[in-house]
Design a protein around this motif. Structure first.
Motif, PDB file in Angstrom:
ATOM      1  N   LYS A  70       0.844  -1.204   0.000  1.00 35.42           N
ATOM      2  CA  LYS A  70       0.000   0.000   0.000  1.00 35.42           C
ATOM      3  C   LYS A  70       0.877   1.252   0.000  1.00 35.42           C
ATOM      4  CE  LYS A  70      -3.630  -1.878   2.951  1.00 35.42           C
ATOM      5  NZ  LYS A  70      -4.151  -1.583   4.286  1.00 35.42           N
ATOM      6  N   LEU A  71       0.467   2.228  -0.781  1.00 42.24           N
ATOM      7  CA  LEU A  71       1.264   3.448  -0.925  1.00 42.24           C
ATOM      8  C   LEU A  71       0.491   4.668  -0.468  1.00 42.24           C
ATOM      9  CD1 LEU A  71       2.655   2.738  -4.490  1.00 42.24           C
ATOM     10  CD2 LEU A  71       3.958   2.667  -2.377  1.00 42.24           C
ATOM     11  N   ALA A  72       1.211   5.680  -0.017  1.00 41.14           N
ATOM     12  CA  ALA A  72       0.613   6.996   0.237  1.00 41.14           C
ATOM     13  C   ALA A  72       1.534   8.060  -0.344  1.00 41.14           C
ATOM     14  CB  ALA A  72       0.424   7.235   1.730  1.00 41.14           C
ATOM     15  N   ASP A 120      -4.527   5.219   7.943  1.00 37.69           N
ATOM     16  CA  ASP A 120      -3.702   4.008   8.026  1.00 37.69           C
ATOM     17  C   ASP A 120      -2.288   4.241   7.476  1.00 37.69           C
ATOM     18  OD1 ASP A 120      -4.339   4.350   5.389  1.00 37.69           O
ATOM     19  OD2 ASP A 120      -4.935   2.283   5.013  1.00 37.69           O
ATOM     20  N   ILE A 121      -1.787   5.454   7.629  1.00 35.01           N
ATOM     21  CA  ILE A 121      -0.476   5.775   7.021  1.00 35.01           C
ATOM     22  C   ILE A 121       0.642   4.903   7.592  1.00 35.01           C
ATOM     23  CG2 ILE A 121       0.182   7.685   8.575  1.00 35.01           C
ATOM     24  CD1 ILE A 121       1.045   9.044   5.748  1.00 35.01           C
ATOM     25  N   GLU A 123       0.765   1.875   7.928  1.00 31.45           N
ATOM     26  CA  GLU A 123       0.921   0.611   7.173  1.00 31.45           C
ATOM     27  C   GLU A 123       1.392   0.859   5.748  1.00 31.45           C
ATOM     28  OE1 GLU A 123      -3.064  -0.912   7.313  1.00 31.45           O
ATOM     29  OE2 GLU A 123      -3.085  -0.287   9.422  1.00 31.45           O
ATOM     30  N   ARG A 124       1.590   2.098   5.370  1.00 30.89           N
ATOM     31  CA  ARG A 124       1.860   2.405   3.959  1.00 30.89           C
ATOM     32  C   ARG A 124       3.315   2.796   3.712  1.00 30.89           C
ATOM     33  NH1 ARG A 124      -2.711   3.059   0.725  1.00 30.89           N
ATOM     34  NH2 ARG A 124      -4.476   2.358   1.929  1.00 30.89           N
ATOM     35  N   ASP A 125       3.768   2.547   2.476  1.00 33.05           N
ATOM     36  CA  ASP A 125       5.012   3.139   1.994  1.00 33.05           C
ATOM     37  C   ASP A 125       4.678   4.574   1.609  1.00 33.05           C
ATOM     38  OD1 ASP A 125       5.913   0.587   2.166  1.00 33.05           O
ATOM     39  OD2 ASP A 125       6.752   0.499   0.153  1.00 33.05           O
ATOM     40  N   VAL A 126       5.433   5.536   2.116  1.00 37.99           N
ATOM     41  CA  VAL A 126       5.083   6.940   1.906  1.00 37.99           C
ATOM     42  C   VAL A 126       6.099   7.617   0.982  1.00 37.99           C
ATOM     43  CG1 VAL A 126       4.643   9.146   3.054  1.00 37.99           C
ATOM     44  CG2 VAL A 126       4.071   7.003   4.219  1.00 37.99           C
ATOM     45  N   HIS A 149       3.030   9.926  12.993  1.00 43.12           N
ATOM     46  CA  HIS A 149       1.790   9.200  12.708  1.00 43.12           C
ATOM     47  C   HIS A 149       2.049   7.714  12.450  1.00 43.12           C
ATOM     48  CE1 HIS A 149       0.220  13.278  12.323  1.00 43.12           C
ATOM     49  NE2 HIS A 149      -0.992  12.764  12.381  1.00 43.12           N
ATOM     50  N   GLY A 150       3.292   7.277  12.628  1.00 45.98           N
ATOM     51  CA  GLY A 150       3.577   5.838  12.615  1.00 45.98           C
ATOM     52  C   GLY A 150       4.214   5.300  11.340  1.00 45.98           C
TER      53      GLY A 150
END
Ligand code: PRP
Ligand code: URA
Length: 208
Positions: A70-72, A120-121, A123-126, A149-150
């Motif tokens: 998952k990406l952000a 859900d940031i 859990e994401r690749d940012v 924010h994790g």
């Protein structure tokens, strides 16, 4: 980590047009988006793949698809917004967060005025987007906020950086990989990148 400078001829050509002070707002805005797409291509090279079985019109075949990472995307307002559509061209399913920062013109310190990130940031690749990495203050603050924010896997994607900004960002966040179109010479006394392209936000939006 030394930053990854994307030397692709198309990107370097577009960057030269972008730097030219004669380039007008519409062309500038279009080019920022196109360069963002080219940077996105390089910055996503390490996305994991998994094998799937599909049926082509001819036969069954084992092929590869993205393994559901998952990406952000997080543009730093304002200028980072100029890169967003270009990134979404290749990553249409990414979630998008926003961090609003501006540099105080005298102290050059970033001032935060907005932060809205996907819930859900963590859990994401940012991928953090900002065309300019000058002192590094804005990118450092934005990434610190995102980490609060994790989020754990973060990359910074920019068009042009000063050596001072690369060093500062690497020292503050050594785990963050940096992807750039160019590393320029230095910062001037007003905190502008030399030769740079001027004020990215003003040139994208036609302000000032
Ligand atoms: C610019 C640029 C970066 C920042 C870089 O934004 O888009 O966010 O400066 O400088 P730094 O590395 O020294 O922090 P600006 O503050 O001009 O705001 P804008 O995008 O709203 O124009
Ligand atoms: N921000 C910009 O937009 N340009 C610079 O050269 C430095 C900071």
């Amino acid at each position: 980590m030394t930053p990854m400078i994307v030397e692709h001829p198309l990107l370097q050509h577009k960057l030269s047009i972008l730097r030219n002070k004669q380039t007008g707002t519409k062309e500038f805005r279009d080019l920022v988006g196109e360069i963002a797409t080219l940077l996105c291509y390089e910055a996503t090279r390490d996305l994991p793949l998994e094998e799937v079985e599909i049926e082509t019109p001819i036969t069954m075949a084992k092929t590869k698809v993205l393994a559901g990472r998952k990406l952000a995307l997080v543009p730093i307002l304002r200028a980072g917004m100029g890169m967003l559509d270009g990134m979404l061209t290749l990553l249409p399913a990414a979630k998008v967060g926003f961090i609003g920062l501006y540099r105080d013109e005298t102290t050059l310190q970033p001032v935060e005025y907005f932060c809205k990130l996907p819930q859900d940031i963590a859990e994401r690749d940012v991928l953090v987007l900002d065309p300019m990495l000058a002192t590094g203050g804005s990118a450092i603050d934005a990434i610190t906020q995102i980490k609060k924010h994790g989020a754990k896997r973060i990359k910074f994607i920019g068009l042009i950086a000063a050596p001072e900004g690369i060093k500062a960002l690497h020292e503050a966040h050594p785990d963050v990989d940096i992807y750039l179109g160019a590393q320029d010479d230095h910062l001037n006394e007003n905190g502008y990148i030399v030769p740079g392209l001027g004020d990215a936000g003003d040139r994208i939006y036609g302000t000032k």
